[in-house]
Design a protein around this motif. Structure first.
Motif, short mmCIF file in Angstrom:
data_model
loop_
_atom_site.label_atom_id
_atom_site.label_comp_id
_atom_site.label_asym_id
_atom_site.label_seq_id
_atom_site.Cartn_x
_atom_site.Cartn_y
_atom_site.Cartn_z
N ARG A 9 -3.85 -2.32 -2.63
CA ARG A 9 -4.99 -3.23 -2.82
C ARG A 9 -5.59 -3.67 -1.48
O ARG A 9 -6.82 -3.75 -1.34
CB ARG A 9 -4.54 -4.45 -3.62
N SER A 10 -4.73 -3.93 -0.50
CA SER A 10 -5.22 -4.38 0.81
C SER A 10 -6.06 -3.30 1.49
O SER A 10 -7.10 -3.59 2.10
CB SER A 10 -4.04 -4.77 1.71
N GLU A 11 -5.62 -2.04 1.39
CA GLU A 11 -6.39 -0.94 1.97
C GLU A 11 -7.75 -0.82 1.31
O GLU A 11 -8.79 -0.69 1.98
CB GLU A 11 -5.62 0.38 1.78
N ILE A 12 -7.75 -0.86 0.00
CA ILE A 12 -8.99 -0.70 -0.77
C ILE A 12 -9.97 -1.83 -0.45
O ILE A 12 -11.17 -1.60 -0.25
CB ILE A 12 -8.67 -0.65 -2.28
N SER A 13 -9.47 -3.05 -0.36
CA SER A 13 -10.35 -4.21 -0.12
C SER A 13 -11.00 -4.14 1.27
O SER A 13 -12.11 -4.62 1.46
CB SER A 13 -9.57 -5.51 -0.28
N ARG A 14 -10.31 -3.52 2.22
CA ARG A 14 -10.87 -3.42 3.57
C ARG A 14 -11.83 -2.25 3.73
O ARG A 14 -12.83 -2.34 4.43
CB ARG A 14 -9.73 -3.28 4.60
N LEU A 15 -11.51 -1.13 3.11
CA LEU A 15 -12.28 0.10 3.33
C LEU A 15 -13.42 0.32 2.34
O LEU A 15 -14.48 0.82 2.72
CB LEU A 15 -11.35 1.32 3.27
N ILE A 48 -9.28 8.12 -7.06
CA ILE A 48 -8.40 7.00 -7.39
C ILE A 48 -7.05 7.56 -7.83
O ILE A 48 -7.00 8.59 -8.52
CB ILE A 48 -9.04 6.15 -8.52
N PRO A 49 -5.94 6.94 -7.44
CA PRO A 49 -4.62 7.44 -7.84
C PRO A 49 -4.51 7.65 -9.35
O PRO A 49 -5.01 6.84 -10.15
CB PRO A 49 -3.66 6.35 -7.36
N ALA A 50 -3.81 8.71 -9.73
CA ALA A 50 -3.76 9.13 -11.14
C ALA A 50 -3.16 8.07 -12.06
O ALA A 50 -3.55 7.95 -13.22
CB ALA A 50 -2.95 10.43 -11.25
N GLY A 51 -2.25 7.27 -11.56
CA GLY A 51 -1.57 6.30 -12.42
C GLY A 51 -2.32 5.00 -12.64
O GLY A 51 -1.84 4.13 -13.38
N PHE A 52 -3.48 4.83 -12.04
CA PHE A 52 -4.20 3.56 -12.15
C PHE A 52 -4.90 3.45 -13.51
O PHE A 52 -5.63 4.35 -13.92
CB PHE A 52 -5.24 3.43 -11.03
N SER A 53 -4.71 2.31 -14.17
CA SER A 53 -5.35 2.07 -15.47
C SER A 53 -6.79 1.61 -15.27
O SER A 53 -7.20 1.25 -14.15
CB SER A 53 -4.58 0.97 -16.22
N GLU A 54 -7.55 1.61 -16.35
CA GLU A 54 -8.94 1.15 -16.29
C GLU A 54 -9.01 -0.31 -15.85
O GLU A 54 -9.91 -0.70 -15.10
CB GLU A 54 -9.61 1.32 -17.66
N TRP A 83 -9.44 -3.88 -8.89
CA TRP A 83 -9.27 -3.56 -7.48
C TRP A 83 -10.52 -2.98 -6.83
O TRP A 83 -10.73 -3.16 -5.63
CB TRP A 83 -8.12 -2.56 -7.30
N TYR A 84 -11.34 -2.27 -7.60
CA TYR A 84 -12.46 -1.52 -7.02
C TYR A 84 -13.82 -2.18 -7.26
O TYR A 84 -14.78 -1.86 -6.56
CB TYR A 84 -12.49 -0.09 -7.57
N GLY A 85 -13.91 -3.06 -8.26
CA GLY A 85 -15.19 -3.70 -8.53
C GLY A 85 -16.22 -2.71 -9.03
O GLY A 85 -15.91 -1.80 -9.82
#
Length: 344
Positions: free
Chosen positions: A175-181, A201-207, A213-215
């Motif tokens: 989450r920290s990487e995604i929020s910065r980049l 997006i990583p395969a295991g991430f749910s909707e 996390w991504y907005g």
């Protein structure tokens, strides 16, 4: 045969799945993904989020290690994969309890980056040390480590489409990487309106997780198939991690972008002496003192700098260096690991 496995990471379980394709009649016990059998604990139960969570779970991890030692009584061999924070103390417990049982460590800790003295413990408590980087075996004084091949060369089955009009964006898996980049990547995407843009997006991430996390991701097409998406992309903007090596082996030109917490960056660069972040660069530097791609770190990660990398990266040079990297790694590891696991 009965095999005790300790594979805590999702990537380790992908590699384990490939190994099992080359085995017969192997009964797994221990810690692994429940899709591979009936584990003592599924990897989701072993996940920790930060230092505070790790401290809270410390006593529980000791309990799990003791349970693994009990399970080991009835197995023929033991396979430990990555996760040295858990697996190295576990190896000591297992070797103490069962000095004659063969302990195999596959996906060795990165002692070439930090804490090299771990090599002594690994050689003391493990019987086979299976390295996935040719140069890392030289860090083991008793020469017990052996290069076994790299698992990604088994798992990657696609090649780069140089004629593509697509750009891939990989802002990481934390989450920290995604929020910065991601905010910077979104600006870059807006500067390239004529291109198709894939957000990987990583395969295991749910909707639900993606939304949280991504907005707003409306400016991208979403892909959760990393290898296919990278192969279909003309260029990629990637956070550090395994994805940079995957892109290199597929042949997709990219630039690495990484923004760490300032204290973490200080510790890494000033105290640990880390000079490179990208795994492909680290491998090539150890091989022939060259690099594959640009690394933009901290304040260097700007929209202008990313766009410069997109326009100025020498695609032909990248392709040549990517071929050198593949040739150096030479072959996959899965079948070789399976041969070591299986009784003669």
């Amino acid at each position: 045969m009965k095999l005790l496995v300790s594979a805590l990471e999702p990537s380790s379980n992908l590699h384990l799945k490939e190994v099992l394709k080359h085995t017969q009649d192997v009964e797994l016990s221990g810690i692994f993904d429940k899709s591979l059998g009936d584990p003592l604990y599924d990897i989701s139960e072993m996940a920790i989020m930060g230092v505070v969570d790790a401290i809270k779970k410390l006593r529980w991890f000791f309990k799990v290690a003791d349970e693994m030692v009990e399970l080991a009584h009835d197995v023929d061999k033991i396979l430990l994969m990555d996760s040295s924070g858990f697996n190295l103390p576990l190896a000591k417990k297992l070797k103490t309890a069962y000095p004659d049982k063969e302990i195999i460590y596959y996906i060795l800790p990165q002692i070439w980056a930090s804490r090299p003295k771990r090599a002594l413990k690994l050689e003391k408590y493990c019987d086979r040390l299976l390295g996935i980087l040719p140069f890392e075996v030289d860090y083991y004084p008793q020469k017990k480590a052996e290069y076994i091949g790299h698992p990604l060369l088994d798992e990657i089955t696609v090649t780069h489409d140089a004629a593509s009009n697509t750009i891939a964006f990989m802002p990481g898996s934390r989450r920290s990487e995604i929020s910065r980049l991601l905010p910077i990547f979104k600006e870059v995407r807006q500067k390239l309106p004529e291109k198709k843009a894939l957000l990987i997006i990583p395969a295991g991430f749910s909707e639900e997780k993606i939304a949280s996390w991504y907005g707003d991701t409306s400016m991208f097409e979403i892909s959760q198939d990393t290898h296919t998406a990278l192969a279909q992309s003309e260029f990629a903007f990637i956070c550090s991690g395994t994805a940079t090596l995957e892109a290199a082996l597929i042949g997709t030109p990219f630039t690495l972008s990484y923004i760490a917490k300032k204290v973490d960056f200080f510790i890494g660069t000033k105290l640990l002496g880390i000079t490179q972040v990208g795994l492909a660069n680290i491998i090539l530097t150890n091989y022939n003192h060259t690099t594959l791609h640009k690394e933009l770190l901290q304040e260097e990660v700007t929209v202008d700098n990313l766009l410069k990398e997109y326009y100025n990266t020498d695609r032909e040079k990248f392709a040549d260096k990517a071929t050198e990297l593949r040739d150096y790694l030479n072959h996959g590891s899965s079948e070789n690991v399976a041969k070591i696991i299986m009784p003669l």
